[in-house]
Design an enzyme around this catalytic site. Structure first.
Site, mmCIF file in Angstrom:
data_model
loop_
_atom_site.group_PDB
_atom_site.id
_atom_site.type_symbol
_atom_site.label_atom_id
_atom_site.label_comp_id
_atom_site.label_asym_id
_atom_site.label_seq_id
_atom_site.Cartn_x
_atom_site.Cartn_y
_atom_site.Cartn_z
ATOM 1 N N GLY A 1 4.021 10.442 7.127
ATOM 2 C CA GLY A 1 4.701 9.382 6.383
ATOM 3 C C GLY A 1 5.631 9.994 5.369
ATOM 4 N N SER B 1 8.154 12.531 -1.190
ATOM 5 C CA SER B 1 6.959 13.385 -1.138
ATOM 6 C C SER B 1 7.268 14.697 -0.416
ATOM 7 C CB SER B 1 5.799 12.662 -0.451
ATOM 8 O OG SER B 1 6.176 12.210 0.831
ATOM 9 N N ASP C 1 7.110 11.684 10.814
ATOM 10 C CA ASP C 1 7.426 10.264 10.616
ATOM 11 C C ASP C 1 8.280 9.818 11.792
ATOM 12 O OD1 ASP C 1 8.428 7.728 9.572
ATOM 13 O OD2 ASP C 1 7.884 8.465 7.590
ATOM 14 N N GLY D 1 9.922 3.032 9.632
ATOM 15 C CA GLY D 1 9.205 2.233 8.642
ATOM 16 C C GLY D 1 7.871 1.755 9.177
ATOM 17 N N HIS E 1 -0.171 1.848 6.570
ATOM 18 C CA HIS E 1 -1.297 1.517 5.702
ATOM 19 C C HIS E 1 -2.215 0.455 6.297
ATOM 20 C CE1 HIS E 1 1.220 3.857 3.133
ATOM 21 N NE2 HIS E 1 0.402 3.772 2.109
ATOM 22 N N ASP F 1 -2.259 5.855 -1.934
ATOM 23 C CA ASP F 1 -2.469 4.405 -1.976
ATOM 24 C C ASP F 1 -3.936 4.031 -1.800
ATOM 25 O OD1 ASP F 1 0.393 3.783 -2.279
ATOM 26 O OD2 ASP F 1 0.536 4.566 -0.241
HETATM 27 MG MG MG Z 1 2.266 5.839 -0.345
#
Ligand code: MG
Length: 222
Positions: A53, A59, A78, A82, A151, A177
């Site tokens: 991701g 990051s 990735d 999205g 997520h 998260d």
């Molecule tokens: Mg995050």
């Protein structure tokens, strides 16, 4: 500090500045905690880091800084389309990232610009594709793995089950998260973190905001 230390500190500070200015969702303090965790994991030198991701590369620049400082290489995975929560109608949709060519999200050009601007192209390797597919073909032991992909339950568990077994004993797994209070965000990352601790394979190293860092203390049960 000697002159070499000064040079390294200036380079790290410059990369932190670039990471902060890169588009994305990670708060500054969590980004620096992520960088520190990867640098810690990579201190033996020459390690392999993976992030799942990458979005527009925020990051990636933090982790790339840690890779550069420790002589590691970061593989940044990735599909750049999205996650579910980034699609139109969801909370984290950003309409200007939709490609006019095909009407789909495309964060790859942003990611490439961020990595190039940071001078990290020899230290960071982008892998464009489905993380679970890459994981199924992966064989290199990892000093550090960062999970910040989809997520929802299905992608989050696929990332955990596909990637965490590759982390060596003494290596680190970071999960973003993680929200113990459901009012703060979705459950799957928190559930991964709970499962990791309950497995006895991981011990908690640190936390900052919604970032959790674990150290592998026992090999994966296969
Ligand atoms: Mg995050």
């Amino acid at each position: 500090m000697n002159a070499l230390d000064d040079t390294a500190a200036a380079r790290t500070a410059a990369l932190v500045g670039l990471a902060r200015a890169t588009r994305g969702f990670m708060p500054d303090d969590e980004g620096e905690a992520l960088m520190a965790a990867a640098a810690d994991a990579g201190q033996a030198g020459g390690g392999t880091f993976v992030e799942i991701g990458a979005w527009c590369g925020k990051s990636t620049v933090y982790l790339g800084a840690a890779a550069e400082a420790t002589g590691a290489v970061l593989f940044s995975i990735d599909h750049h389309r999205g996650s579910e929560e980034n699609q139109p109608g969801w909370d984290y949709h950003e309409a200007d990232l939709v490609s006019p060519e095909d009407g789909r999200l495309d964060t790859l050009p942003h990611w490439r610009r961020a990595v190039a601007a940071a001078g990290l192209e020899t230290r960071v390797v982008g892998i464009v594709g489905d993380s679970a597919t890459v994981a199924a073909h992966w064989g290199t032991p990892l000093a550090f793995c960062f999970i910040d992909g989809g997520h929802g339950a299905e992608p989050a568990w696929a990332d955990f089950n596909g990637w965490s077994p590759h982390v060596v004993v003494g290596g680190r797994l970071a999960i973003h998260d993680v929200f113990p209070d459901p009012a703060d965000g979705g459950r799957p990352p928190y559930e991964l973190w709970c499962a990791a601790l309950a497995s006895g394979e991981w011990s908690e190293v640190s936390e900052c905001g919604s970032l959790r860092v674990l150290r592998r203390v026992a090999p994966p049960r296969s």
